[in-house]
Design a protein around this motif. Structure first.
Motif, PDB file in Angstrom:
ATOM      1  N   VAL A  76       0.867  -1.169   0.000  1.00  0.00           N
ATOM      2  CA  VAL A  76       0.000   0.000   0.000  1.00  0.00           C
ATOM      3  C   VAL A  76       0.905   1.220   0.000  1.00  0.00           C
ATOM      4  N   PRO A  77       0.442   2.332  -0.549  1.00  0.00           N
ATOM      5  CA  PRO A  77       1.297   3.528  -0.592  1.00  0.00           C
ATOM      6  C   PRO A  77       1.847   3.874   0.792  1.00  0.00           C
ATOM      7  N   GLY A  78       3.153   4.018   0.866  1.00  0.00           N
ATOM      8  CA  GLY A  78       3.822   4.377   2.102  1.00  0.00           C
ATOM      9  C   GLY A  78       3.990   3.240   3.097  1.00  0.00           C
ATOM     10  N   GLY A  79       3.504   2.055   2.742  1.00  0.00           N
ATOM     11  CA  GLY A  79       3.581   0.916   3.657  1.00  0.00           C
ATOM     12  C   GLY A  79       4.705  -0.033   3.292  1.00  0.00           C
ATOM     13  N   PRO A  80       4.841  -1.074   4.074  1.00  0.00           N
ATOM     14  CA  PRO A  80       5.878  -2.072   3.800  1.00  0.00           C
ATOM     15  C   PRO A  80       5.479  -2.985   2.639  1.00  0.00           C
ATOM     16  N   VAL A  81       6.427  -3.713   2.125  1.00  0.00           N
ATOM     17  CA  VAL A  81       6.144  -4.730   1.106  1.00  0.00           C
ATOM     18  C   VAL A  81       5.327  -5.823   1.799  1.00  0.00           C
ATOM     19  N   ASP A  82       4.146  -6.109   1.258  1.00  0.00           N
ATOM     20  CA  ASP A  82       3.228  -7.078   1.872  1.00  0.00           C
ATOM     21  C   ASP A  82       3.209  -8.425   1.170  1.00  0.00           C
ATOM     22  N   GLY A  83       3.794  -8.506  -0.003  1.00  0.00           N
ATOM     23  CA  GLY A  83       3.793  -9.769  -0.730  1.00  0.00           C
ATOM     24  C   GLY A  83       4.790  -9.710  -1.870  1.00  0.00           C
ATOM     25  N   CYS A  84       5.225 -10.895  -2.295  1.00  0.00           N
ATOM     26  CA  CYS A  84       6.163 -10.954  -3.417  1.00  0.00           C
ATOM     27  C   CYS A  84       6.047 -12.297  -4.119  1.00  0.00           C
ATOM     28  N   VAL A  85       6.471 -12.301  -5.358  1.00  0.00           N
ATOM     29  CA  VAL A  85       6.603 -13.534  -6.133  1.00  0.00           C
ATOM     30  C   VAL A  85       7.698 -13.298  -7.165  1.00  0.00           C
ATOM     31  N   GLY A  86       8.562 -14.303  -7.307  1.00  0.00           N
ATOM     32  CA  GLY A  86       9.599 -14.247  -8.328  1.00  0.00           C
ATOM     33  C   GLY A  86       9.131 -14.969  -9.576  1.00  0.00           C
ATOM     34  N   LEU A  87       9.531 -14.470 -10.728  1.00  0.00           N
ATOM     35  CA  LEU A  87       9.231 -15.111 -12.018  1.00  0.00           C
ATOM     36  C   LEU A  87      10.530 -15.196 -12.795  1.00  0.00           C
ATOM     37  N   ARG A  88      11.041 -16.397 -12.949  1.00  0.00           N
ATOM     38  CA  ARG A  88      12.281 -16.615 -13.691  1.00  0.00           C
ATOM     39  C   ARG A  88      11.940 -17.288 -15.011  1.00  0.00           C
ATOM     40  N   VAL A  89      12.490 -16.766 -16.087  1.00  0.00           N
ATOM     41  CA  VAL A  89      12.258 -17.322 -17.429  1.00  0.00           C
ATOM     42  C   VAL A  89      13.323 -18.370 -17.719  1.00  0.00           C
ATOM     43  N   HIS A  90      12.880 -19.490 -18.265  1.00  0.00           N
ATOM     44  CA  HIS A  90      13.775 -20.584 -18.671  1.00  0.00           C
ATOM     45  C   HIS A  90      13.603 -20.797 -20.169  1.00  0.00           C
ATOM     46  N   ALA A  91      14.722 -20.980 -20.845  1.00  0.00           N
ATOM     47  CA  ALA A  91      14.688 -21.214 -22.295  1.00  0.00           C
ATOM     48  C   ALA A  91      13.891 -22.476 -22.592  1.00  0.00           C
ATOM     49  N   GLY A  92      13.281 -22.487 -23.733  1.00  0.00           N
ATOM     50  CA  GLY A  92      12.516 -23.657 -24.148  1.00  0.00           C
ATOM     51  C   GLY A  92      13.400 -24.706 -24.788  1.00  0.00           C
ATOM     52  N   ALA A  93      12.752 -25.694 -25.320  1.00  0.00           N
ATOM     53  CA  ALA A  93      13.452 -26.770 -26.025  1.00  0.00           C
ATOM     54  C   ALA A  93      12.966 -26.736 -27.476  1.00  0.00           C
ATOM     55  N   PRO A  94      13.600 -25.903 -28.330  1.00  0.00           N
ATOM     56  CA  PRO A  94      13.132 -25.753 -29.705  1.00  0.00           C
ATOM     57  C   PRO A  94      13.040 -27.074 -30.470  1.00  0.00           C
ATOM     58  N   ARG A  95      13.971 -27.986 -30.207  1.00  0.00           N
ATOM     59  CA  ARG A  95      13.927 -29.284 -30.908  1.00  0.00           C
ATOM     60  C   ARG A  95      12.674 -30.071 -30.555  1.00  0.00           C
ATOM     61  N   GLU A  96      12.134 -29.799 -29.378  1.00  0.00           N
ATOM     62  CA  GLU A  96      10.919 -30.485 -28.943  1.00  0.00           C
ATOM     63  C   GLU A  96       9.681 -29.630 -29.197  1.00  0.00           C
ATOM     64  N   GLY A  97       9.881 -28.502 -29.867  1.00  0.00           N
ATOM     65  CA  GLY A  97       8.758 -27.619 -30.191  1.00  0.00           C
ATOM     66  C   GLY A  97       8.254 -26.811 -29.012  1.00  0.00           C
ATOM     67  N   ARG A  98       9.091 -26.631 -27.994  1.00  0.00           N
ATOM     68  CA  ARG A  98       8.674 -25.867 -26.817  1.00  0.00           C
ATOM     69  C   ARG A  98       9.441 -24.560 -26.731  1.00  0.00           C
ATOM     70  N   GLY A  99       8.714 -23.483 -26.496  1.00  0.00           N
ATOM     71  CA  GLY A  99       9.322 -22.176 -26.319  1.00  0.00           C
ATOM     72  C   GLY A  99       9.655 -21.938 -24.860  1.00  0.00           C
ATOM     73  N   PRO A 100      10.009 -20.709 -24.527  1.00  0.00           N
ATOM     74  CA  PRO A 100      10.378 -20.394 -23.147  1.00  0.00           C
ATOM     75  C   PRO A 100       9.193 -20.554 -22.188  1.00  0.00           C
ATOM     76  N   VAL A 101       9.518 -20.920 -20.960  1.00  0.00           N
ATOM     77  CA  VAL A 101       8.518 -21.064 -19.904  1.00  0.00           C
ATOM     78  C   VAL A 101       8.999 -20.287 -18.687  1.00  0.00           C
ATOM     79  N   GLY A 102       8.121 -20.101 -17.739  1.00  0.00           N
ATOM     80  CA  GLY A 102       8.476 -19.396 -16.519  1.00  0.00           C
ATOM     81  C   GLY A 102       8.295 -20.264 -15.296  1.00  0.00           C
ATOM     82  N   VAL A 103       9.009 -19.903 -14.253  1.00  0.00           N
ATOM     83  CA  VAL A 103       8.877 -20.565 -12.961  1.00  0.00           C
ATOM     84  C   VAL A 103       8.570 -19.489 -11.926  1.00  0.00           C
ATOM     85  N   LEU A 104       7.476 -19.684 -11.199  1.00  0.00           N
ATOM     86  CA  LEU A 104       7.141 -18.804 -10.091  1.00  0.00           C
ATOM     87  C   LEU A 104       7.800 -19.356  -8.837  1.00  0.00           C
ATOM     88  N   TYR A 105       8.454 -18.494  -8.095  1.00  0.00           N
ATOM     89  CA  TYR A 105       9.131 -18.951  -6.886  1.00  0.00           C
ATOM     90  C   TYR A 105       9.062 -17.878  -5.805  1.00  0.00           C
TER      91      TYR A 105
END
Length: 183
Positions: A76-105
């Motif tokens: 909230v404005p002027g308040g502390p951080v109340d929540g978080c989530v990380g999103l890391r992108v991982h390369a796909g596997a083009p040979r398997e027809g898969r593009g990049p995906v993400g991991v929430l952590y």
């Protein structure tokens, strides 16, 4: 003959039963933004109780500073951080027809804000970022029930479908469930 002069209708008087009560006032609305390096200490502090309980891995503040751009935070404005989530992108596997995906952590919400939609707001924002980056799917691992993820379209999956480097980093002693959502 009786004549009457038109008058405006009387306005209801505010009585104590009609007056706004403190609980009806609107609370400040939290906003979601990308974390900054100077949020590192707040992210570490927010995450600490979850790491102590075994729900999250312990991470030093320096890691949060290094990977600040991975994180969405809510406050909230002027308040502390109340929540978080990380999103890391991982390369796909083009040979398997898969593009990049993400991991929430490192998804966590301060205890006093749980049950108020903060986690759902963070998850919706993470989904929007993932779509904007044209990710094909999002993965996460949870030691809890995963109800929030399941309500937002995630389903149980196997490590075989997850990004190999991330799947290999999971600690089997934590017995985490892997969840996936196709975007």
């Amino acid at each position: 003959m009786i004549t009457a002069t038109p008058r405006p209708a009387p306005q209801p008087h505010a009585s104590p039963s009609h007056a706004l009560q403190p609980h009806t006032l609107l609370a400040p609305t939290p906003s979601v933004r990308t974390a900054r390096q100077d949020d590192a200490a707040a992210l570490a502090e927010l995450s600490r109780p979850f790491a102590r309980s075994g729900a999250l891995r312990e991470r030093p503040a320096s890691l949060y500073a290094t990977h600040a751009a991975d994180f969405l935070v809510t406050q909230v404005p002027g308040g502390p951080v109340d929540g978080c989530v990380g999103l890391r992108v991982h390369a796909g596997a083009p040979r398997e027809g898969r593009g990049p995906v993400g991991v929430l952590y490192n998804f966590c919400v301060a205890g006093h804000r749980q049950g108020h939609g903060v986690g759902a707001g963070l998850l919706r924002a993470a989904l929007a970022v993932a779509r904007a980056q044209s990710l094909g799917a999002l993965f996460t691992a949870t030691t809890g029930g995963g109800g929030l993820f399941l309500r937002h379209g995630f389903a149980p999956t196997t490590a075989r479908l997850a990004p190999p480097a991330w799947a290999a980093s999971l600690d089997p002693r934590r017995d985490a469930r892997i969840l996936r959502r196709t975007l």
